[in-house]
Motif scaffolding. Sequence first.
Motif, short mmCIF file in Angstrom:
data_model
loop_
_atom_site.label_atom_id
_atom_site.label_comp_id
_atom_site.label_asym_id
_atom_site.label_seq_id
_atom_site.Cartn_x
_atom_site.Cartn_y
_atom_site.Cartn_z
N ALA A 195 9.80 8.74 5.40
CA ALA A 195 11.36 9.14 5.27
C ALA A 195 11.75 10.52 4.35
CB ALA A 195 12.28 8.08 4.79
N VAL A 196 10.97 10.24 3.11
CA VAL A 196 11.18 11.61 2.24
C VAL A 196 10.75 12.82 2.89
CG1 VAL A 196 10.36 12.40 0.16
CG2 VAL A 196 11.06 9.80 -0.08
N TYR A 197 9.55 12.53 3.31
CA TYR A 197 8.83 13.71 4.10
C TYR A 197 9.87 14.24 5.25
CZ TYR A 197 5.86 16.20 7.67
OH TYR A 197 5.29 17.23 8.70
N CYS A 198 10.39 13.40 6.02
CA CYS A 198 11.36 13.72 7.09
C CYS A 198 12.62 14.61 6.52
CB CYS A 198 11.58 12.59 8.05
SG CYS A 198 10.19 12.08 8.96
N ARG A 199 13.13 13.82 5.46
CA ARG A 199 14.18 14.42 4.90
C ARG A 199 14.28 15.76 4.57
NH1 ARG A 199 15.15 9.89 1.93
NH2 ARG A 199 16.22 8.45 3.51
N GLU A 200 12.94 16.01 3.91
CA GLU A 200 12.78 17.14 3.24
C GLU A 200 12.55 18.49 4.37
OE1 GLU A 200 9.17 16.85 0.92
OE2 GLU A 200 10.19 16.11 -0.86
N PRO A 256 7.98 3.48 5.41
CA PRO A 256 9.08 4.29 5.44
C PRO A 256 9.60 4.89 4.18
CG PRO A 256 9.40 1.99 6.25
CD PRO A 256 7.90 2.24 5.78
N GLU A 257 9.06 4.46 2.96
CA GLU A 257 9.42 4.89 1.86
C GLU A 257 8.93 6.30 1.79
OE1 GLU A 257 8.18 2.26 -1.13
OE2 GLU A 257 9.10 0.50 -0.37
N PHE A 308 0.94 -1.39 -0.02
CA PHE A 308 0.11 0.09 0.05
C PHE A 308 1.17 1.36 0.16
CE2 PHE A 308 -1.94 3.51 2.20
CZ PHE A 308 -3.19 3.66 1.15
N ARG A 309 0.65 2.34 -0.82
CA ARG A 309 1.31 3.31 -0.88
C ARG A 309 0.09 4.59 -1.10
NH1 ARG A 309 4.19 0.55 0.98
NH2 ARG A 309 6.14 0.07 0.18
#
Length: 184
Positions: free
Chosen positions: A168-173, A164-165, A114-115
Amino acid sequence: SVFTMKIKKQHRRKQFMYRTNRKRLREKMEKNTKHNVKVADPILKENWDHRKSVKENMKQLGVAFDANKSVSRISNPRNKFKVTEMEADKEVVSDVSVVAQLEAVAAVEKPPAFRFSLDQVKWISDMMDKHKLNFKAMARDPMNHYQETPKAIEKKIRKFMSIPEQYAVYCRERGLLESEHSEN
């Protein structure tokens, strides 16, 4: 001599039926024969015998043809999936490796696929930027076009955080995680 009259259907002259498509009818009949069974599973396909019927093949491979007959009917809901022993079927099973292979494939856990869509990710990230984890404020926000309840929004955000996929992008930004490039 007694003269017996035959049935009217037997006396009636045969007539050709122009409305039926004989070619299509023959193809439809051939498609459903035991020789043309399409087996999708590679393990079953490898061991399938096209000279036998589906029922005979399933019995030989040790797989239940009818799941309802392989499990006894139970009135008590606590014992819903109680497996019954089938003595007659156990004797016929010649290839136990097929069942073992199928069990091995079924035992492998697949990661959830699920994404959230890009629009949903943008909406969730905007809401989290604006309101942090205040779900009641998110529910009152004018950007909440679908008028989701605080609980529904909370469930959606928790699900977003469990992927996580995407999380993680949200947190990195936002600078909450160190980027992969800065470590090198």
